[in-house]
Design a protein around this motif. Structure first.
Motif, PDB file in Angstrom:
ATOM      1  N   PRO A 232       6.254   6.781  19.458  1.00 32.36           N
ATOM      2  CA  PRO A 232       5.013   7.013  19.240  1.00 32.36           C
ATOM      3  C   PRO A 232       4.708   8.244  18.312  1.00 32.36           C
ATOM      4  CG  PRO A 232       5.372   6.272  21.432  1.00 32.36           C
ATOM      5  CD  PRO A 232       6.728   6.299  20.737  1.00 32.36           C
ATOM      6  N   LEU A 233       3.854   8.425  17.707  1.00 33.95           N
ATOM      7  CA  LEU A 233       3.704   9.847  17.023  1.00 33.95           C
ATOM      8  C   LEU A 233       2.049  10.057  16.945  1.00 33.95           C
ATOM      9  CD1 LEU A 233       6.386   9.707  14.093  1.00 33.95           C
ATOM     10  CD2 LEU A 233       6.624  11.027  16.194  1.00 33.95           C
ATOM     11  N   SER A 234       1.786  11.416  16.995  1.00 38.57           N
ATOM     12  CA  SER A 234       0.368  11.798  17.177  1.00 38.57           C
ATOM     13  C   SER A 234       0.088  11.968  15.338  1.00 38.57           C
ATOM     14  CB  SER A 234       0.163  13.056  17.623  1.00 38.57           C
ATOM     15  OG  SER A 234       0.818  14.051  16.859  1.00 38.57           O
ATOM     16  N   PHE A 235      -1.357  12.011  14.891  1.00 41.99           N
ATOM     17  CA  PHE A 235      -1.728  12.112  13.775  1.00 41.99           C
ATOM     18  C   PHE A 235      -0.903  13.337  13.117  1.00 41.99           C
ATOM     19  CE2 PHE A 235      -4.344  13.289  10.461  1.00 41.99           C
ATOM     20  CZ  PHE A 235      -4.856  12.000   9.551  1.00 41.99           C
ATOM     21  N   GLY A 236      -1.054  14.389  13.935  1.00 43.31           N
ATOM     22  CA  GLY A 236      -0.413  15.790  13.481  1.00 43.31           C
ATOM     23  C   GLY A 236       1.052  15.661  13.207  1.00 43.31           C
ATOM     24  N   GLU A 237       1.653  14.887  13.885  1.00 40.22           N
ATOM     25  CA  GLU A 237       3.171  14.615  13.867  1.00 40.22           C
ATOM     26  C   GLU A 237       3.542  13.890  12.537  1.00 40.22           C
ATOM     27  OE1 GLU A 237       4.776  14.715  18.600  1.00 40.22           O
ATOM     28  OE2 GLU A 237       3.759  12.878  17.651  1.00 40.22           O
ATOM     29  N   LEU A 238       2.637  12.704  12.324  1.00 37.04           N
ATOM     30  CA  LEU A 238       2.955  12.111  11.367  1.00 37.04           C
ATOM     31  C   LEU A 238       2.525  12.733   9.987  1.00 37.04           C
ATOM     32  CD1 LEU A 238       1.184   8.644  12.364  1.00 37.04           C
ATOM     33  CD2 LEU A 238       3.609   9.120  11.437  1.00 37.04           C
ATOM     34  N   ARG A 239       1.549  13.740  10.042  1.00 38.55           N
ATOM     35  CA  ARG A 239       1.322  14.685   8.958  1.00 38.55           C
ATOM     36  C   ARG A 239       2.457  15.598   8.548  1.00 38.55           C
ATOM     37  NH1 ARG A 239      -1.428  15.810   4.988  1.00 38.55           N
ATOM     38  NH2 ARG A 239      -2.296  17.996   5.939  1.00 38.55           N
ATOM     39  N   ALA A 240       3.110  16.041   9.473  1.00 38.94           N
ATOM     40  CA  ALA A 240       4.137  17.085   9.707  1.00 38.94           C
ATOM     41  C   ALA A 240       5.461  16.482   8.943  1.00 38.94           C
ATOM     42  CB  ALA A 240       4.546  17.709  10.903  1.00 38.94           C
ATOM     43  N   ARG A 241       5.696  15.131   9.464  1.00 36.45           N
ATOM     44  CA  ARG A 241       6.823  14.188   8.725  1.00 36.45           C
ATOM     45  C   ARG A 241       6.869  13.641   7.578  1.00 36.45           C
ATOM     46  NH1 ARG A 241       9.714  11.033  13.529  1.00 36.45           N
ATOM     47  NH2 ARG A 241       9.717  12.535  14.878  1.00 36.45           N
TER      48      ARG A 241
ATOM     49  N   GLY B 107       0.779  -1.187   0.061  1.00 41.74           N
ATOM     50  CA  GLY B 107       0.038  -0.148  -0.146  1.00 41.74           C
ATOM     51  C   GLY B 107       0.900   1.322   0.056  1.00 41.74           C
ATOM     52  N   ARG B 108       0.293   2.283  -0.847  1.00 42.30           N
ATOM     53  CA  ARG B 108       1.147   3.465  -1.123  1.00 42.30           C
ATOM     54  C   ARG B 108       1.068   4.143   0.330  1.00 42.30           C
ATOM     55  NH1 ARG B 108       2.485   6.375  -5.252  1.00 42.30           N
ATOM     56  NH2 ARG B 108       2.332   8.851  -4.973  1.00 42.30           N
ATOM     57  N   TRP B 109       2.195   4.662   1.041  1.00 38.90           N
ATOM     58  CA  TRP B 109       2.500   5.226   1.960  1.00 38.90           C
ATOM     59  C   TRP B 109       2.678   4.316   3.293  1.00 38.90           C
ATOM     60  CZ3 TRP B 109       3.849  10.314   1.899  1.00 38.90           C
ATOM     61  CH2 TRP B 109       3.343  10.975   0.821  1.00 38.90           C
ATOM     62  N   THR B 110       2.515   3.121   3.241  1.00 32.75           N
ATOM     63  CA  THR B 110       2.632   2.336   4.274  1.00 32.75           C
ATOM     64  C   THR B 110       4.053   1.954   4.859  1.00 32.75           C
ATOM     65  OG1 THR B 110       0.564   1.056   3.676  1.00 32.75           O
ATOM     66  CG2 THR B 110       2.079  -0.104   5.212  1.00 32.75           C
TER      67      THR B 110
ATOM     68  N   LEU C 140      -3.318   4.171   8.761  1.00 32.75           N
ATOM     69  CA  LEU C 140      -3.380   4.030  10.331  1.00 32.75           C
ATOM     70  C   LEU C 140      -4.432   2.987  10.525  1.00 32.75           C
ATOM     71  CD1 LEU C 140      -2.695   7.528  11.448  1.00 32.75           C
ATOM     72  CD2 LEU C 140      -0.860   5.674  11.493  1.00 32.75           C
ATOM     73  N   ARG C 141      -5.610   3.101  10.045  1.00 36.07           N
ATOM     74  CA  ARG C 141      -6.605   2.034  10.332  1.00 36.07           C
ATOM     75  C   ARG C 141      -6.022   0.738   9.757  1.00 36.07           C
ATOM     76  NH1 ARG C 141     -10.804   4.087   7.529  1.00 36.07           N
ATOM     77  NH2 ARG C 141     -10.472   5.876   8.410  1.00 36.07           N
ATOM     78  N   THR C 142      -5.547   0.740   8.686  1.00 35.77           N
ATOM     79  CA  THR C 142      -4.958  -0.604   8.357  1.00 35.77           C
ATOM     80  C   THR C 142      -3.869  -1.381   8.957  1.00 35.77           C
ATOM     81  OG1 THR C 142      -5.654   0.168   5.855  1.00 35.77           O
ATOM     82  CG2 THR C 142      -4.260  -1.823   6.248  1.00 35.77           C
ATOM     83  N   LEU C 143      -3.021  -0.477   9.505  1.00 40.05           N
ATOM     84  CA  LEU C 143      -2.057  -0.806  10.263  1.00 40.05           C
ATOM     85  C   LEU C 143      -2.636  -1.469  11.536  1.00 40.05           C
ATOM     86  CD1 LEU C 143       0.761   1.727   9.919  1.00 40.05           C
ATOM     87  CD2 LEU C 143       0.599  -0.700   8.706  1.00 40.05           C
ATOM     88  N   GLU C 144      -3.638  -0.656  12.179  1.00 40.98           N
ATOM     89  CA  GLU C 144      -4.441  -1.231  13.327  1.00 40.98           C
ATOM     90  C   GLU C 144      -4.962  -2.460  12.952  1.00 40.98           C
ATOM     91  OE1 GLU C 144      -6.446   1.810  16.048  1.00 40.98           O
ATOM     92  OE2 GLU C 144      -6.181   2.923  14.314  1.00 40.98           O
TER      93      GLU C 144
ATOM     94  N   LEU D  29       5.015   5.097   6.541  1.00 38.43           N
ATOM     95  CA  LEU D  29       4.539   5.404   7.953  1.00 38.43           C
ATOM     96  C   LEU D  29       4.979   4.390   9.057  1.00 38.43           C
ATOM     97  CD1 LEU D  29       0.500   5.539   7.016  1.00 38.43           C
ATOM     98  CD2 LEU D  29       2.219   7.284   8.323  1.00 38.43           C
ATOM     99  N   LEU D  30       5.418   3.299   8.471  1.00 39.84           N
ATOM    100  CA  LEU D  30       6.044   2.225   9.272  1.00 39.84           C
ATOM    101  C   LEU D  30       7.486   2.745   9.696  1.00 39.84           C
ATOM    102  CD1 LEU D  30       5.417  -0.945   7.685  1.00 39.84           C
ATOM    103  CD2 LEU D  30       4.601  -0.554   9.867  1.00 39.84           C
ATOM    104  N   ARG D  31       8.233   3.412   8.873  1.00 38.82           N
ATOM    105  CA  ARG D  31       9.304   3.846   8.899  1.00 38.82           C
ATOM    106  C   ARG D  31       9.439   4.936  10.043  1.00 38.82           C
ATOM    107  NH1 ARG D  31      11.443   7.810   4.502  1.00 38.82           N
ATOM    108  NH2 ARG D  31      10.048   9.115   5.924  1.00 38.82           N
ATOM    109  N   GLU D  32       8.419   6.073   9.947  1.00 35.05           N
ATOM    110  CA  GLU D  32       8.309   6.964  10.999  1.00 35.05           C
ATOM    111  C   GLU D  32       8.006   6.431  12.297  1.00 35.05           C
ATOM    112  OE1 GLU D  32       9.427   9.817  10.439  1.00 35.05           O
ATOM    113  OE2 GLU D  32       9.665   9.751   8.348  1.00 35.05           O
ATOM    114  N   LEU D  33       7.113   5.346  12.460  1.00 32.92           N
ATOM    115  CA  LEU D  33       6.622   4.712  13.712  1.00 32.92           C
ATOM    116  C   LEU D  33       7.790   3.965  14.426  1.00 32.92           C
ATOM    117  CD1 LEU D  33       2.921   4.193  12.995  1.00 32.92           C
ATOM    118  CD2 LEU D  33       3.759   5.920  14.357  1.00 32.92           C
ATOM    119  N   MET D  34       8.752   3.445  13.532  1.00 32.67           N
ATOM    120  CA  MET D  34       9.649   2.783  14.110  1.00 32.67           C
ATOM    121  C   MET D  34      10.521   3.726  15.307  1.00 32.67           C
ATOM    122  SD  MET D  34      10.311  -0.269  12.879  1.00 32.67           S
ATOM    123  CE  MET D  34       9.334  -1.201  11.534  1.00 32.67           C
ATOM    124  N   HIS D  35      10.652   4.751  14.998  1.00 31.53           N
ATOM    125  CA  HIS D  35      11.176   5.713  16.036  1.00 31.53           C
ATOM    126  C   HIS D  35      10.378   6.223  17.332  1.00 31.53           C
ATOM    127  CE1 HIS D  35      14.241   6.599  12.956  1.00 31.53           C
ATOM    128  NE2 HIS D  35      13.199   6.806  12.113  1.00 31.53           N
TER     129      HIS D  35
END
Length: 114
Positions: A40-49, A26-29, A62-66, A32-38
């Protein structure tokens, strides 16, 4: 393959390799995994990154990852309500796979135009 049990005559959705590849598809998956490897992040922090991802797509991924039990969403107290996303143990276990996919992609090279 680890043994003869892993050999199939055709692709099977239960094949561990297919399961792992589907988990990161999936596109972006992978980003997102890369960013979360570092951590916990908020929705806004993920958007900023990842500023080019739309809020709708971010929420869907995020729903799919859950659903795949790779990430967990935690609602934080306070107003406004904030959320924090973190990888589960299974999500964190994907790190070596992502690193190896990156190495393989680098070795193969980037396709040229046309």
């Amino acid at each position: 393959m680890p043994g003869l049990r892993g050999r199939t005559a055709r692709p099977e959705v239960t094949c561990p390799v297919e399961v792992a590849l589907a988990a990161v598809s999936g596109r972006w998956t992978t980003l997102l995994l890369r960013e979360l490897m570092h951590g916990p992040l908020s929705f806004g922090e993920l958007r900023a990154r990842l500023p080019e991802i739309s809020p709708k797509v971010l929420a869907e991924r995020l729903r799919t990852l859950e659903e795949r039990e790779l990430a967990r969403c935690e609602r934080l107290r306070g107003f406004p309500v904030r959320t924090s996303y973190r990888l589960t143990g299974t999500g964190l276990a994907l790190r070596p796979l992502l690193v190896e996919l990156y190495r393989t992609g680098t070795a193969i090279g980037t396709p040229g135009p046309g």
